[in-house]
Design an enzyme around this catalytic site. Sequence first.
Site, PDB file in Angstrom:
ATOM      1  N   PRO A  79      28.510  47.343  35.380  1.00 25.15           N
ATOM      2  CA  PRO A  79      29.435  47.081  34.766  1.00 25.15           C
ATOM      3  C   PRO A  79      29.458  46.631  33.194  1.00 25.15           C
ATOM      4  O   PRO A  79      29.299  45.869  32.496  1.00 25.15           O
ATOM      5  CB  PRO A  79      30.953  46.331  35.446  1.00 25.15           C
ATOM      6  N   TYR A  80      29.341  47.582  32.319  1.00 19.39           N
ATOM      7  CA  TYR A  80      29.548  47.489  30.820  1.00 19.39           C
ATOM      8  C   TYR A  80      31.084  47.599  30.049  1.00 19.39           C
ATOM      9  O   TYR A  80      31.186  48.990  30.723  1.00 19.39           O
ATOM     10  CB  TYR A  80      28.647  48.547  30.295  1.00 19.39           C
TER      11      TYR A  80
END
Length: 66
Positions: A2-3
């Site tokens: 995740p970013y």
Amino acid sequence: MPYINLQITTGATREQKAQIVKEFTETLVRVLGKKPEHTHIVIQEIEDENWGFSGILTDEYRKNQQ
């Protein structure tokens, strides 16, 4: 991996940013089962004069609110 790229106007303290990173990470772990060590969060601070909404710049909006 995740970013999260969070854009906010300037003014948050280091402690507030740390809390955001902690709580966003916890949410991704709890809701999506993501590993904290794979979670990346970038906080970009934007000057009020470079952010606009409702047809005006944020610095102008804040001046009018005082």
